[in-house]
Write a protein that holds these residues in place. Sequence first.
Motif, PDB file in Angstrom:
ATOM      1  N   ILE A  52       0.833  -1.205   0.000  1.00  0.00           N
ATOM      2  CA  ILE A  52       0.000   0.000   0.000  1.00  0.00           C
ATOM      3  C   ILE A  52       0.868   1.257   0.000  1.00  0.00           C
ATOM      4  O   ILE A  52       0.572   2.222  -0.683  1.00  0.00           O
ATOM      5  CB  ILE A  52      -0.934   0.016   1.237  1.00  0.00           C
ATOM      6  N   GLY A  53       1.921   1.234   0.791  1.00  0.00           N
ATOM      7  CA  GLY A  53       2.777   2.406   0.913  1.00  0.00           C
ATOM      8  C   GLY A  53       3.996   2.093   1.753  1.00  0.00           C
ATOM      9  O   GLY A  53       4.184   0.964   2.199  1.00  0.00           O
ATOM     10  N   PHE A  54       4.802   3.118   1.979  1.00  0.00           N
ATOM     11  CA  PHE A  54       6.009   2.917   2.788  1.00  0.00           C
ATOM     12  C   PHE A  54       6.468   4.249   3.370  1.00  0.00           C
ATOM     13  O   PHE A  54       6.065   5.323   2.916  1.00  0.00           O
ATOM     14  CB  PHE A  54       7.126   2.276   1.960  1.00  0.00           C
ATOM     15  N   TYR A  55       7.318   4.145   4.384  1.00  0.00           N
ATOM     16  CA  TYR A  55       7.947   5.321   4.966  1.00  0.00           C
ATOM     17  C   TYR A  55       9.351   4.967   5.407  1.00  0.00           C
ATOM     18  O   TYR A  55       9.678   3.785   5.609  1.00  0.00           O
ATOM     19  CB  TYR A  55       7.133   5.903   6.129  1.00  0.00           C
ATOM     20  N   ALA A  56      10.180   5.998   5.524  1.00  0.00           N
ATOM     21  CA  ALA A  56      11.563   5.798   5.964  1.00  0.00           C
ATOM     22  C   ALA A  56      12.028   7.030   6.719  1.00  0.00           C
ATOM     23  O   ALA A  56      11.667   8.163   6.380  1.00  0.00           O
ATOM     24  CB  ALA A  56      12.473   5.541   4.773  1.00  0.00           C
ATOM     25  N   LEU A  57      12.815   6.785   7.727  1.00  0.00           N
ATOM     26  CA  LEU A  57      13.419   7.844   8.532  1.00  0.00           C
ATOM     27  C   LEU A  57      14.927   7.868   8.293  1.00  0.00           C
ATOM     28  O   LEU A  57      15.523   6.832   7.994  1.00  0.00           O
ATOM     29  CB  LEU A  57      13.161   7.590  10.019  1.00  0.00           C
ATOM     30  N   ILE A  58      15.506   9.066   8.423  1.00  0.00           N
ATOM     31  CA  ILE A  58      16.956   9.189   8.353  1.00  0.00           C
ATOM     32  C   ILE A  58      17.420  10.057   9.518  1.00  0.00           C
ATOM     33  O   ILE A  58      16.631  10.811  10.098  1.00  0.00           O
ATOM     34  CB  ILE A  58      17.433   9.811   7.019  1.00  0.00           C
ATOM     35  N   GLU A  59      18.692   9.925   9.840  1.00  0.00           N
ATOM     36  CA  GLU A  59      19.312  10.788  10.842  1.00  0.00           C
ATOM     37  C   GLU A  59      20.217  11.774  10.121  1.00  0.00           C
ATOM     38  O   GLU A  59      21.012  11.385   9.274  1.00  0.00           O
ATOM     39  CB  GLU A  59      20.119   9.975  11.852  1.00  0.00           C
TER      40      GLU A  59
ATOM     41  N   HIS B 230      22.377  15.835  10.656  1.00  0.00           N
ATOM     42  CA  HIS B 230      22.987  16.676  11.691  1.00  0.00           C
ATOM     43  C   HIS B 230      21.934  17.495  12.429  1.00  0.00           C
ATOM     44  O   HIS B 230      22.171  17.966  13.527  1.00  0.00           O
ATOM     45  CB  HIS B 230      24.068  17.573  11.085  1.00  0.00           C
ATOM     46  N   GLU B 231      20.736  17.634  11.833  1.00  0.00           N
ATOM     47  CA  GLU B 231      19.650  18.384  12.479  1.00  0.00           C
ATOM     48  C   GLU B 231      18.711  17.492  13.277  1.00  0.00           C
ATOM     49  O   GLU B 231      17.795  17.983  13.914  1.00  0.00           O
ATOM     50  CB  GLU B 231      18.854  19.153  11.422  1.00  0.00           C
ATOM     51  N   GLY B 232      18.902  16.173  13.213  1.00  0.00           N
ATOM     52  CA  GLY B 232      18.035  15.256  13.948  1.00  0.00           C
ATOM     53  C   GLY B 232      17.357  14.266  13.017  1.00  0.00           C
ATOM     54  O   GLY B 232      17.778  14.047  11.887  1.00  0.00           O
ATOM     55  N   THR B 233      16.279  13.687  13.499  1.00  0.00           N
ATOM     56  CA  THR B 233      15.546  12.682  12.729  1.00  0.00           C
ATOM     57  C   THR B 233      14.656  13.368  11.697  1.00  0.00           C
ATOM     58  O   THR B 233      14.011  14.373  11.994  1.00  0.00           O
ATOM     59  CB  THR B 233      14.681  11.817  13.675  1.00  0.00           C
ATOM     60  N   GLU B 234      14.640  12.804  10.491  1.00  0.00           N
ATOM     61  CA  GLU B 234      13.790  13.336   9.426  1.00  0.00           C
ATOM     62  C   GLU B 234      13.014  12.210   8.777  1.00  0.00           C
ATOM     63  O   GLU B 234      13.514  11.097   8.621  1.00  0.00           O
ATOM     64  CB  GLU B 234      14.635  14.055   8.371  1.00  0.00           C
ATOM     65  N   LEU B 235      11.785  12.518   8.415  1.00  0.00           N
ATOM     66  CA  LEU B 235      10.969  11.604   7.634  1.00  0.00           C
ATOM     67  C   LEU B 235      11.357  11.828   6.180  1.00  0.00           C
ATOM     68  O   LEU B 235      11.037  12.855   5.599  1.00  0.00           O
ATOM     69  CB  LEU B 235       9.482  11.882   7.862  1.00  0.00           C
ATOM     70  N   GLU B 236      12.083  10.887   5.606  1.00  0.00           N
ATOM     71  CA  GLU B 236      12.607  11.046   4.252  1.00  0.00           C
ATOM     72  C   GLU B 236      11.591  10.651   3.188  1.00  0.00           C
ATOM     73  O   GLU B 236      11.508  11.272   2.139  1.00  0.00           O
ATOM     74  CB  GLU B 236      13.892  10.223   4.096  1.00  0.00           C
ATOM     75  N   TYR B 237      10.846   9.580   3.450  1.00  0.00           N
ATOM     76  CA  TYR B 237       9.847   9.088   2.500  1.00  0.00           C
ATOM     77  C   TYR B 237       8.554   8.776   3.244  1.00  0.00           C
ATOM     78  O   TYR B 237       8.590   8.235   4.344  1.00  0.00           O
ATOM     79  CB  TYR B 237      10.315   7.791   1.821  1.00  0.00           C
ATOM     80  N   PHE B 238       7.439   9.084   2.591  1.00  0.00           N
ATOM     81  CA  PHE B 238       6.120   8.706   3.094  1.00  0.00           C
ATOM     82  C   PHE B 238       5.204   8.717   1.881  1.00  0.00           C
ATOM     83  O   PHE B 238       4.718   9.773   1.468  1.00  0.00           O
ATOM     84  CB  PHE B 238       5.620   9.684   4.169  1.00  0.00           C
ATOM     85  N   TYR B 239       5.032   7.558   1.286  1.00  0.00           N
ATOM     86  CA  TYR B 239       4.289   7.470   0.028  1.00  0.00           C
ATOM     87  C   TYR B 239       3.249   6.367   0.074  1.00  0.00           C
ATOM     88  O   TYR B 239       3.491   5.296   0.626  1.00  0.00           O
ATOM     89  CB  TYR B 239       5.237   7.205  -1.150  1.00  0.00           C
ATOM     90  N   ILE B 240       2.108   6.658  -0.553  1.00  0.00           N
ATOM     91  CA  ILE B 240       1.005   5.709  -0.695  1.00  0.00           C
ATOM     92  C   ILE B 240       0.812   5.461  -2.186  1.00  0.00           C
ATOM     93  O   ILE B 240       0.815   6.416  -2.979  1.00  0.00           O
ATOM     94  CB  ILE B 240      -0.313   6.294  -0.109  1.00  0.00           C
ATOM     95  N   ASP B 241       0.618   4.210  -2.561  1.00  0.00           N
ATOM     96  CA  ASP B 241       0.264   3.887  -3.940  1.00  0.00           C
ATOM     97  C   ASP B 241      -0.985   4.695  -4.292  1.00  0.00           C
ATOM     98  O   ASP B 241      -1.954   4.678  -3.524  1.00  0.00           O
ATOM     99  CB  ASP B 241      -0.007   2.385  -4.047  1.00  0.00           C
ATOM    100  N   PRO B 242      -0.991   5.429  -5.413  1.00  0.00           N
ATOM    101  CA  PRO B 242      -2.134   6.290  -5.733  1.00  0.00           C
ATOM    102  C   PRO B 242      -3.484   5.573  -5.765  1.00  0.00           C
ATOM    103  O   PRO B 242      -4.513   6.195  -5.502  1.00  0.00           O
ATOM    104  CB  PRO B 242      -1.792   6.844  -7.122  1.00  0.00           C
ATOM    105  N   ARG B 243      -3.485   4.283  -6.035  1.00  0.00           N
ATOM    106  CA  ARG B 243      -4.757   3.547  -6.040  1.00  0.00           C
ATOM    107  C   ARG B 243      -5.395   3.523  -4.657  1.00  0.00           C
ATOM    108  O   ARG B 243      -6.586   3.253  -4.525  1.00  0.00           O
ATOM    109  CB  ARG B 243      -4.542   2.110  -6.524  1.00  0.00           C
ATOM    110  N   PHE B 244      -4.606   3.822  -3.611  1.00  0.00           N
ATOM    111  CA  PHE B 244      -5.092   3.729  -2.237  1.00  0.00           C
ATOM    112  C   PHE B 244      -5.148   5.080  -1.522  1.00  0.00           C
ATOM    113  O   PHE B 244      -5.488   5.142  -0.345  1.00  0.00           O
ATOM    114  CB  PHE B 244      -4.222   2.746  -1.450  1.00  0.00           C
ATOM    115  N   ILE B 245      -4.829   6.170  -2.228  1.00  0.00           N
ATOM    116  CA  ILE B 245      -4.885   7.500  -1.631  1.00  0.00           C
ATOM    117  C   ILE B 245      -6.340   7.847  -1.319  1.00  0.00           C
ATOM    118  O   ILE B 245      -7.239   7.561  -2.099  1.00  0.00           O
ATOM    119  CB  ILE B 245      -4.247   8.548  -2.571  1.00  0.00           C
ATOM    120  N   GLY B 246      -6.559   8.449  -0.154  1.00  0.00           N
ATOM    121  CA  GLY B 246      -7.892   8.889   0.238  1.00  0.00           C
ATOM    122  C   GLY B 246      -8.747   7.806   0.858  1.00  0.00           C
ATOM    123  O   GLY B 246      -9.943   8.001   1.062  1.00  0.00           O
TER     124      GLY B 246
END
Length: 151
Positions: free
Chosen positions: A62-69, A71-87
């Motif tokens: 359906i989708g995925f997410y990824a975090l990275i570290e 120098h400014e701290g933790t960041e959400l690098e990816y957060f994507y949903i397959d368009p067929r499942f958006i909404g």
Amino acid sequence: MCHIRAARKHDVDELNRIACESEAYWGYDEKFMERFKEVYRITEDFICSNPTFILVEGSHVIGFYALIETHEGTELEYFYIDPRFIGKGYGKKMWERLIDYCREAGVKSFSLVTSPQAKGFYERMGAVVVGEVESLLREGRRIPRLRYEIT
């Protein structure tokens, strides 16, 4: 029934497909999308080096997410949903799982940048706009930077 699992090396093509189709959902032109594919290409090394999770329902990714570290701290690098499942509520489910992971990992807050079109979703989830940054995809384009505090 949805479940979250850690991404594996062999997921890289599917994650890149979802990221590209999800970004293209907002109607960007071909030049923009070619640059997106260059800048935000997910690699096996990325998956092995950063917490990357996939939301699966049955046999569908359906989708995925990824975090990275950074120098400014933790960041959400990816957060994507397959368009067929958006909404359809999957973004909220994935967000809730992301926050659970952050709590378990001791992450107190994270930042993210997003397209103007997706900003409202993150604000509904509780993230707050803290500024704007220059887009890596188009010169002169400013995009929102948000922060989420884990409570």
